[in-house]
Every structure is written in structure tokens, then in C-alpha cells.
Design a protein around this motif. Structure first.
Motif, PDB file in Angstrom:
ATOM      1  N   THR A   1       3.091   7.418  10.691  1.00 46.27           N
ATOM      2  CA  THR A   1       2.942   6.685  11.953  1.00 46.27           C
ATOM      3  C   THR A   1       2.882   5.179  11.754  1.00 46.27           C
ATOM      4  O   THR A   1       3.084   4.433  12.703  1.00 46.27           O
ATOM      5  CB  THR A   1       1.664   7.126  12.700  1.00 46.27           C
ATOM      6  N   SER A   2       2.576   4.731  10.535  1.00 46.14           N
ATOM      7  CA  SER A   2       2.428   3.301  10.269  1.00 46.14           C
ATOM      8  C   SER A   2       3.769   2.583  10.426  1.00 46.14           C
ATOM      9  O   SER A   2       4.809   3.055   9.959  1.00 46.14           O
ATOM     10  CB  SER A   2       1.887   3.068   8.857  1.00 46.14           C
ATOM     11  N   GLN A   3       3.723   1.419  11.068  1.00 46.44           N
ATOM     12  CA  GLN A   3       4.933   0.648  11.327  1.00 46.44           C
ATOM     13  C   GLN A   3       5.444  -0.047  10.072  1.00 46.44           C
ATOM     14  O   GLN A   3       6.649  -0.227   9.890  1.00 46.44           O
ATOM     15  CB  GLN A   3       4.659  -0.390  12.423  1.00 46.44           C
ATOM     16  N   ALA A   4       4.532  -0.465   9.195  1.00 45.82           N
ATOM     17  CA  ALA A   4       4.913  -1.167   7.964  1.00 45.82           C
ATOM     18  C   ALA A   4       4.004  -0.697   6.840  1.00 45.82           C
ATOM     19  O   ALA A   4       2.816  -0.417   7.049  1.00 45.82           O
ATOM     20  CB  ALA A   4       4.792  -2.676   8.152  1.00 45.82           C
ATOM     21  N   THR A   5       4.569  -0.606   5.622  1.00 48.71           N
ATOM     22  CA  THR A   5       3.817  -0.101   4.480  1.00 48.71           C
ATOM     23  C   THR A   5       4.200  -0.871   3.219  1.00 48.71           C
ATOM     24  O   THR A   5       5.294  -1.436   3.129  1.00 48.71           O
ATOM     25  CB  THR A   5       4.108   1.395   4.229  1.00 48.71           C
ATOM     26  N   LEU A   6       3.285  -0.866   2.243  1.00 47.29           N
ATOM     27  CA  LEU A   6       3.561  -1.517   0.954  1.00 47.29           C
ATOM     28  C   LEU A   6       2.612  -0.964  -0.090  1.00 47.29           C
ATOM     29  O   LEU A   6       1.416  -0.786   0.177  1.00 47.29           O
ATOM     30  CB  LEU A   6       3.386  -3.033   1.076  1.00 47.29           C
ATOM     31  N   LEU A   7       3.143  -0.683  -1.284  1.00 50.14           N
ATOM     32  CA  LEU A   7       2.299  -0.307  -2.415  1.00 50.14           C
ATOM     33  C   LEU A   7       2.740  -1.114  -3.625  1.00 50.14           C
ATOM     34  O   LEU A   7       3.927  -1.117  -3.975  1.00 50.14           O
ATOM     35  CB  LEU A   7       2.376   1.180  -2.723  1.00 50.14           C
ATOM     36  N   ALA A   8       1.778  -1.801  -4.265  1.00 52.07           N
ATOM     37  CA  ALA A   8       2.107  -2.712  -5.369  1.00 52.07           C
ATOM     38  C   ALA A   8       1.137  -2.546  -6.524  1.00 52.07           C
ATOM     39  O   ALA A   8      -0.006  -2.106  -6.349  1.00 52.07           O
ATOM     40  CB  ALA A   8       2.074  -4.159  -4.885  1.00 52.07           C
TER      41      ALA A   8
ATOM     42  N   ASP B   1      -6.809   2.619 -11.631  1.00 46.13           N
ATOM     43  CA  ASP B   1      -6.425   3.747 -12.477  1.00 46.13           C
ATOM     44  C   ASP B   1      -7.042   3.534 -13.853  1.00 46.13           C
ATOM     45  O   ASP B   1      -6.661   2.621 -14.581  1.00 46.13           O
ATOM     46  CB  ASP B   1      -4.904   3.841 -12.579  1.00 46.13           C
ATOM     47  N   THR B   2      -7.995   4.367 -14.204  1.00 45.16           N
ATOM     48  CA  THR B   2      -8.699   4.185 -15.476  1.00 45.16           C
ATOM     49  C   THR B   2      -7.837   4.578 -16.678  1.00 45.16           C
ATOM     50  O   THR B   2      -8.154   4.215 -17.806  1.00 45.16           O
ATOM     51  CB  THR B   2     -10.001   5.011 -15.500  1.00 45.16           C
ATOM     52  N   ASP B   3      -6.754   5.303 -16.438  1.00 43.54           N
ATOM     53  CA  ASP B   3      -5.866   5.669 -17.551  1.00 43.54           C
ATOM     54  C   ASP B   3      -5.156   4.448 -18.120  1.00 43.54           C
ATOM     55  O   ASP B   3      -5.053   4.289 -19.341  1.00 43.54           O
ATOM     56  CB  ASP B   3      -4.824   6.697 -17.087  1.00 43.54           C
ATOM     57  N   ASN B   4      -4.649   3.588 -17.236  1.00 40.96           N
ATOM     58  CA  ASN B   4      -3.902   2.413 -17.720  1.00 40.96           C
ATOM     59  C   ASN B   4      -4.595   1.090 -17.409  1.00 40.96           C
ATOM     60  O   ASN B   4      -4.113   0.031 -17.797  1.00 40.96           O
ATOM     61  CB  ASN B   4      -2.474   2.403 -17.150  1.00 40.96           C
ATOM     62  N   GLY B   5      -5.735   1.159 -16.695  1.00 41.68           N
ATOM     63  CA  GLY B   5      -6.488  -0.054 -16.375  1.00 41.68           C
ATOM     64  C   GLY B   5      -5.883  -0.890 -15.267  1.00 41.68           C
ATOM     65  O   GLY B   5      -6.383  -1.980 -14.978  1.00 41.68           O
ATOM     66  N   HIS B   6      -4.838  -0.403 -14.613  1.00 40.91           N
ATOM     67  CA  HIS B   6      -4.155  -1.192 -13.593  1.00 40.91           C
ATOM     68  C   HIS B   6      -4.838  -1.075 -12.227  1.00 40.91           C
ATOM     69  O   HIS B   6      -5.446  -0.054 -11.900  1.00 40.91           O
ATOM     70  CB  HIS B   6      -2.700  -0.743 -13.460  1.00 40.91           C
ATOM     71  N   THR B   7      -4.724  -2.155 -11.461  1.00 39.90           N
ATOM     72  CA  THR B   7      -5.202  -2.176 -10.081  1.00 39.90           C
ATOM     73  C   THR B   7      -3.995  -2.137  -9.153  1.00 39.90           C
ATOM     74  O   THR B   7      -3.076  -2.950  -9.272  1.00 39.90           O
ATOM     75  CB  THR B   7      -6.028  -3.435  -9.790  1.00 39.90           C
ATOM     76  N   TYR B   8      -4.013  -1.189  -8.237  1.00 43.88           N
ATOM     77  CA  TYR B   8      -2.940  -1.055  -7.259  1.00 43.88           C
ATOM     78  C   TYR B   8      -3.442  -1.462  -5.877  1.00 43.88           C
ATOM     79  O   TYR B   8      -4.647  -1.400  -5.599  1.00 43.88           O
ATOM     80  CB  TYR B   8      -2.422   0.387  -7.222  1.00 43.88           C
ATOM     81  N   CYS B   9      -2.535  -1.869  -5.049  1.00 42.08           N
ATOM     82  CA  CYS B   9      -2.884  -2.290  -3.695  1.00 42.08           C
ATOM     83  C   CYS B   9      -1.953  -1.602  -2.709  1.00 42.08           C
ATOM     84  O   CYS B   9      -0.727  -1.597  -2.909  1.00 42.08           O
ATOM     85  CB  CYS B   9      -2.752  -3.811  -3.566  1.00 42.08           C
ATOM     86  N   CYS B  10      -2.527  -1.017  -1.686  1.00 43.59           N
ATOM     87  CA  CYS B  10      -1.737  -0.420  -0.609  1.00 43.59           C
ATOM     88  C   CYS B  10      -2.109  -1.103   0.700  1.00 43.59           C
ATOM     89  O   CYS B  10      -3.298  -1.282   0.996  1.00 43.59           O
ATOM     90  CB  CYS B  10      -2.008   1.083  -0.506  1.00 43.59           C
ATOM     91  N   ILE B  11      -1.092  -1.501   1.458  1.00 44.48           N
ATOM     92  CA  ILE B  11      -1.321  -2.122   2.758  1.00 44.48           C
ATOM     93  C   ILE B  11      -0.481  -1.381   3.784  1.00 44.48           C
ATOM     94  O   ILE B  11       0.724  -1.158   3.574  1.00 44.48           O
ATOM     95  CB  ILE B  11      -0.926  -3.612   2.774  1.00 44.48           C
ATOM     96  N   ILE B  12      -1.113  -0.975   4.876  1.00 42.90           N
ATOM     97  CA  ILE B  12      -0.365  -0.362   5.965  1.00 42.90           C
ATOM     98  C   ILE B  12      -0.770  -1.013   7.277  1.00 42.90           C
ATOM     99  O   ILE B  12      -1.888  -1.511   7.428  1.00 42.90           O
ATOM    100  CB  ILE B  12      -0.562   1.163   6.031  1.00 42.90           C
ATOM    101  N   SER B  13       0.167  -1.018   8.221  1.00 44.03           N
ATOM    102  CA  SER B  13      -0.067  -1.702   9.493  1.00 44.03           C
ATOM    103  C   SER B  13       0.381  -0.842  10.661  1.00 44.03           C
ATOM    104  O   SER B  13       1.395  -0.143  10.585  1.00 44.03           O
ATOM    105  CB  SER B  13       0.701  -3.024   9.508  1.00 44.03           C
ATOM    106  N   LYS B  14      -0.380  -0.930  11.716  1.00 46.93           N
ATOM    107  CA  LYS B  14      -0.087  -0.268  12.993  1.00 46.93           C
ATOM    108  C   LYS B  14       0.049   1.240  12.843  1.00 46.93           C
ATOM    109  O   LYS B  14       0.975   1.858  13.359  1.00 46.93           O
ATOM    110  CB  LYS B  14       1.149  -0.857  13.660  1.00 46.93           C
TER     111      LYS B  14
END
Length: 376
Positions: free
Chosen positions: A88-95, A315-328
Motif C-alpha cells: 500500500t505504500s506509495q514510495a519505498t527504499l531500503l539501503a 545485522d549482527t552477522d556482518n555488523g551492517h546497519t540498514y535503513c528502510c523508509i516507506i511513505s503513505k
């Protein structure tokens, strides 16, 4: 002659005493000057004191602003357009905020109303410009009345209450308090207008060409907008500021005791309400024992913006931080389920099978919209 000898001897003794006293005075004066220089006139000492105070207050100095060319996250060679059943989200992003790449997204350059996602930049600017997190602001009735009239989400500060900048930071993020934002405006810059100058100057420094903010709260204004691509940059820079990152990744916090709030105010992050009951099933075995989990972030809601959310996951396996942004997104429930679905489907190495989570989530569109407050 004997009397004269005695007199001469006395005179010599007196002269010797005077000389000794004079030498002692000179030594004391020289020593005193050295002491004064070390504490008051030495620029390095003053500089160290400032650094020490800043480091103590903020845990670490504010990082240097990255160059504009390095700020925008690049699309991964494996980039995928978001494709989740029932989305249902109008815009999405995962980085990935460590590798600076975007793995998935849709309508990332579409101008959106950010609602309270605005407060991520509000808190970042406050962290970067605060002289001391122990500085305080005393709320006035006229600070709170307009916010109450607009039914803005509030942390719970009261007229006459003296609140530290640190408590204002948590008040702005966890319960999405518009009152805390007003406190930050006045404590940091002296007024809303001057704080907005700092915010829009920071927007320019970050090279965000599709972002313009007119307020610190995210309350609706047609001239108050951004894109998910720009918000990803804001989230990245916020993640590199130690204090800002800590605030954004805190789920519960209690403010200091005051006369107006004798036991302090218990604050809880609004992200908790939206992801409660969900977990990221990265390995696809259906159990909540994976290496990745949501650590914090910021929610947003207005009638015009719909339900928005920007979250961090570690993610504790690789130590990385991910960011997810969704709108509307259509409801608070779909906002949470679609965020989890983005992590499950597009984080590298995920083996999860993502069903139509938006269809499976509790609908309750009317109930959720009615319960939500603007800019929450």
C-alpha cells in the motif's frame, strides 16, 4: 667605633632582608603569571576544555560533513524495484548505510510530505548546534497552546517546566513530541525562524535538492516536502552523529524529575507500536532467532502524508546497519508489516519468502487513522 660597627651590621642585615623579600616577591610574581597563563590565557587549554565538555556531553565530537558527492547513496548493481504483494505504500527504499548502496525502492524521487520524519533532521541540527546538552528551556503557555489546537503529538512538557536539551531530544523522537521541537527551537537558536535557517542551511550543505522544510514538527504545509532519496541521506548523516544515533535507537526513556512532572515522563518510541508482533525472518525458517532486528527510527502521520516510517535495522552477522523508509502506507499496521517485508525480501542474503504481508496485516484503516495524531 663599636657602636658604629653594630649600627652598620644592623643596616646590612636590614638591606639583606629587603633584598631577600624582593627576590621572593619577584619569584612569586613570575610563578603567578605562569599559573594565570596556563588557565586563562592559553588558547590550547581553552580549546581542550571545550572539546572535553563537548565530548562528555555528546560522547563523541560531531563528525565532519561528508562531501556532497559522497552523500547520495548509489543504487546497487543488484537493485530491485520494490515488488511486494498487496503493498500500500506509495514510495519505498531500503539501503545499506555502511556500503552506501540502495538495494530496493520505488518512487524514491517522488516529492512526499514527510510528516514527523522531519524530526530526524530537527534532532540532527539540534545535536550539531547545541553548546551543552545540559542547557535548559523553560516552556511558556504560548509555546504549547497552538500545538494543542492542532492536535499535534506531544511529549507532555508543561508551562513553567525547565527541560534540558537532552530530554528535549528524546521528547522529539520517541513520542514524536511537537512540544519538544518547540523547546529545541528556542533553546538552540532563540526562535523558530532562526532554527529554520539552520535546518534549511543544513539541507543545502547536504545537497538535498528536493527537500524544503518550513517547520520542525512535520505538521502539514504544502511547501514542506522531501523525497525518500533525500531522507536516506538525512538518515545516513544522523546515523553518523553519536548522540543523534543513540536517541533514534532508544525505545524507552524517562525524563528528569521536575516540579511539573515529579516522576519524570516515561517516553516510548512510536516505532514499537508499529512493529510490535513482527520480526525479520531473514533465514526463512519462521522463527525469531535471526541476526537482524529493527533497532529504532522515526514514525510519521498526517492526513496528507499517510503513514510513514524510517527505521534502522542492525545485522549482527556482518555488523551492517540498514535503513528502510516507506511513505503513505494505508494504516499503521501496514506501515509496520510492509517495513518488515522490505527488510526480509531485500536485505542481502535473505532467504525469507515474503507473502502478501499487507493483505495479512490487520486492516483497521478507519480506526488507525482516527487514533493517530498529526505528525506522529
Amino acid at each position: 667605633m663599636k657602636n658604629n660597627k653594630n649600627g652598620n651590621a644592623a643596616l646590612v642585615a636590614v638591606l639583606i632582608m629587603i633584598i631577600l623579600i624582593g627576590i621572593g616577591a619577584i619569584v612569586m610574581m613570575l610563578g603567578g603569571r605562569n599559573d594565570i597563563k596556563d588557565t586563562d590565557d592559553n588558547p590550547q587549554e581553552k580549546k581542550n576544555n571545550v572539546v572535553t565538555t563537548t565530548t562528555t556531553a555528546a560522547t563523541a565530537p560531531v563528525p565532519e560533513t561528508p562531501k556532497e558527492v559522497d552523500l547520495y547513496l548509489k543504487q546497487s548493481p543488484d537493485f530491485k524495484k520494490t515488488d511486494i504483494k498487496g503493498l500500500t505504500s506509495q514510495a519505498t527504499l531500503l539501503a545499506d548505510l555502511d556500503d552506501d548502496v540502495i538495494y530496493a525502492g520505488s518512487n524514491m524521487d517522488l516529492r512526499i510530505y514527510p510528516a514527523s520524519l522531519t524530526k530526524v533532521l530537527t534532532v540532527l541540527v539540534a545535536c550539531e548546534n547545541a553548546k551543552s546538552y545540559d542547557d535548559t528551556y523553560t516552556f511558556k503557555p504560548e509555546d504549547l497552546a497552538p500545538l494543542e489546537e492542532e492536535n499535534a503529538s506531544m511529549a507532555g512538557f508543561k508551562p513553567g517546566e525547565k527541560v534540558t536539551i537532552m530530554d528535549l531530544l528524546y521528547g522529539a523522537v520517541l513520542p514524536s513530541g511537537a512540544d519538544a521541537c518547540v523547546g529545541l527551537e528556542n533553546a538552540i537558536a532563540g526562535s523558530k525562524d532562526k532554527f529554520m535557517e539552520l535546518m534549511n542551511k543544513r539541507i543545502q550543505e547536504l545537497g538535498l535538492k528536493n527537500t524544503h522544510f518550513t517547520n520542525t514538527t512535520g505538521l502539514h504545509d504544502e511547501k514542506h516536502y522531501t523525497t525518500l532519496a533525500d531522507m536516506a541521506v538525512i538518515m545516513k548523516v544522523a546515523n553518523h552523529n553519536v548522540t543523534c544515533r543513540k536517541v533514534l535507537n532508544t525505545m524507552k526513556y524517562t525524563t528528569a524529575q521536575t516540579q511539573q512532572n515529579p516522576t519524570g515522563i516515561d517516553l516510548q518510541c512510536t516505532v514499537l507500536g508499529r512493529v510490535s508482533g513482527f520480526f525479520i525472518d531473514k533465514n526463512g525458517n519462521g522463527s525469531n532467532d535471526d541476526s537482524i532486528s529493527i533497532t529504532g527510527g522515526k514514525t510519521g502521520y498526517t492526513n496528507e502524508a499517510g503513514f510513514a516510517m524510517a527505521t534502522f535495522a542492525k545485522d549482527t552477522d556482518n555488523g551492517h546497519t540498514y535503513c528502510c523508509i516507506i511513505s503513505k502506507s494505508s494504516t499503521a499496521a501496514t506501515c509496520g508489516s510492509e517495513t518488515v517485508a522490505m527488510f526480509e525480501k531485500y536485505v542481502p542474503g535473505s532467504k525469507a519468502k515474503v507473502p502478501g504481508t499487507a493483505d495479512a496485516a490487520a486492516p483497521a484503516t478507519t480506526t488507525a487513522a482516527a487514533a493517530a495524531k498529526p505528525a506522529a
